[in-house]
Motif scaffolding. Structure first.
Motif, PDB file in Angstrom:
ATOM      1  N   VAL A  97      -1.164   3.055  11.771  1.00 37.23           N
ATOM      2  CA  VAL A  97      -0.158   2.824  10.740  1.00 37.23           C
ATOM      3  C   VAL A  97      -0.038   1.326  10.530  1.00 37.23           C
ATOM      4  CG1 VAL A  97       2.256   3.070  10.088  1.00 37.23           C
ATOM      5  CG2 VAL A  97       1.124   4.903  11.307  1.00 37.23           C
ATOM      6  N   GLU A  98      -0.206   0.916   9.291  1.00 40.28           N
ATOM      7  CA  GLU A  98      -0.103  -0.492   8.937  1.00 40.28           C
ATOM      8  C   GLU A  98       1.192  -0.696   8.161  1.00 40.28           C
ATOM      9  OE1 GLU A  98      -2.793  -3.252   6.244  1.00 40.28           O
ATOM     10  OE2 GLU A  98      -3.959  -2.010   7.624  1.00 40.28           O
ATOM     11  N   GLY A  99       1.946  -1.701   8.492  1.00 40.45           N
ATOM     12  CA  GLY A  99       3.203  -1.947   7.803  1.00 40.45           C
ATOM     13  C   GLY A  99       2.992  -2.313   6.347  1.00 40.45           C
ATOM     14  N   ALA A 100       3.872  -1.829   5.500  1.00 38.80           N
ATOM     15  CA  ALA A 100       3.769  -2.098   4.066  1.00 38.80           C
ATOM     16  C   ALA A 100       4.203  -3.536   3.784  1.00 38.80           C
ATOM     17  CB  ALA A 100       4.631  -1.137   3.284  1.00 38.80           C
ATOM     18  N   THR A 101       3.529  -4.160   2.847  1.00 38.76           N
ATOM     19  CA  THR A 101       3.915  -5.497   2.412  1.00 38.76           C
ATOM     20  C   THR A 101       4.611  -5.394   1.060  1.00 38.76           C
ATOM     21  OG1 THR A 101       1.805  -5.842   1.325  1.00 38.76           O
ATOM     22  CG2 THR A 101       1.964  -6.541   3.613  1.00 38.76           C
ATOM     23  N   LEU A 102       5.303  -6.422   0.682  1.00 41.20           N
ATOM     24  CA  LEU A 102       6.007  -6.427  -0.596  1.00 41.20           C
ATOM     25  C   LEU A 102       5.019  -6.289  -1.753  1.00 41.20           C
ATOM     26  CD1 LEU A 102       8.675  -6.694  -2.100  1.00 41.20           C
ATOM     27  CD2 LEU A 102       8.340  -9.156  -2.101  1.00 41.20           C
ATOM     28  N   SER A 103       3.891  -6.962  -1.660  1.00 46.03           N
ATOM     29  CA  SER A 103       2.907  -6.855  -2.738  1.00 46.03           C
ATOM     30  C   SER A 103       2.314  -5.452  -2.814  1.00 46.03           C
ATOM     31  CB  SER A 103       1.795  -7.883  -2.545  1.00 46.03           C
ATOM     32  OG  SER A 103       1.096  -7.630  -1.342  1.00 46.03           O
ATOM     33  N   GLY A 104       2.153  -4.797  -1.672  1.00 49.37           N
ATOM     34  CA  GLY A 104       1.659  -3.431  -1.670  1.00 49.37           C
ATOM     35  C   GLY A 104       2.624  -2.462  -2.315  1.00 49.37           C
ATOM     36  N   VAL A 105       3.907  -2.672  -2.063  1.00 49.97           N
ATOM     37  CA  VAL A 105       4.929  -1.802  -2.646  1.00 49.97           C
ATOM     38  C   VAL A 105       5.021  -2.017  -4.150  1.00 49.97           C
ATOM     39  CG1 VAL A 105       7.407  -1.315  -2.696  1.00 49.97           C
ATOM     40  CG2 VAL A 105       6.265  -1.631  -0.521  1.00 49.97           C
ATOM     41  N   LEU A 106       4.953  -3.260  -4.586  1.00 55.91           N
ATOM     42  CA  LEU A 106       5.099  -3.548  -6.011  1.00 55.91           C
ATOM     43  C   LEU A 106       3.882  -3.126  -6.828  1.00 55.91           C
ATOM     44  CD1 LEU A 106       6.842  -7.036  -5.901  1.00 55.91           C
ATOM     45  CD2 LEU A 106       7.866  -4.806  -6.355  1.00 55.91           C
TER      46      LEU A 106
END
Length: 66
Positions: free
Chosen positions: A40-49
């Protein structure tokens, strides 16, 4: 005669619900990666957007094929 007025409940749009789900999943992945869950890799802000754009670009070839 007194008329009874019904209050309209404001409903959430489908886009709002999808945004809430997306943000909740991003928070869950960050928590799981901090706990040390493998794979499991933590989500980044750019990934969410950019998730809606990436999802659309993945579906575009399928739509063109159909």
């Amino acid at each position: 005669m007194a008329e009874t007025k019904k209050k309209k409940r404001a409903s959430l749009s489908s886009f709002t619900i999808l945004l809430i789900i997306l943000v909740a999943l991003a928070i869950i992945t960050v928590i799981m990666s901090a706990m040390g869950v493998e794979g499991v890799e933590g989500a980044t802000l750019s990934g969410v957007l950019t998730a809606p754009v990436a999802g659309f670009s993945d579906a575009l070839p399928v739509c063109l094929f159909v």
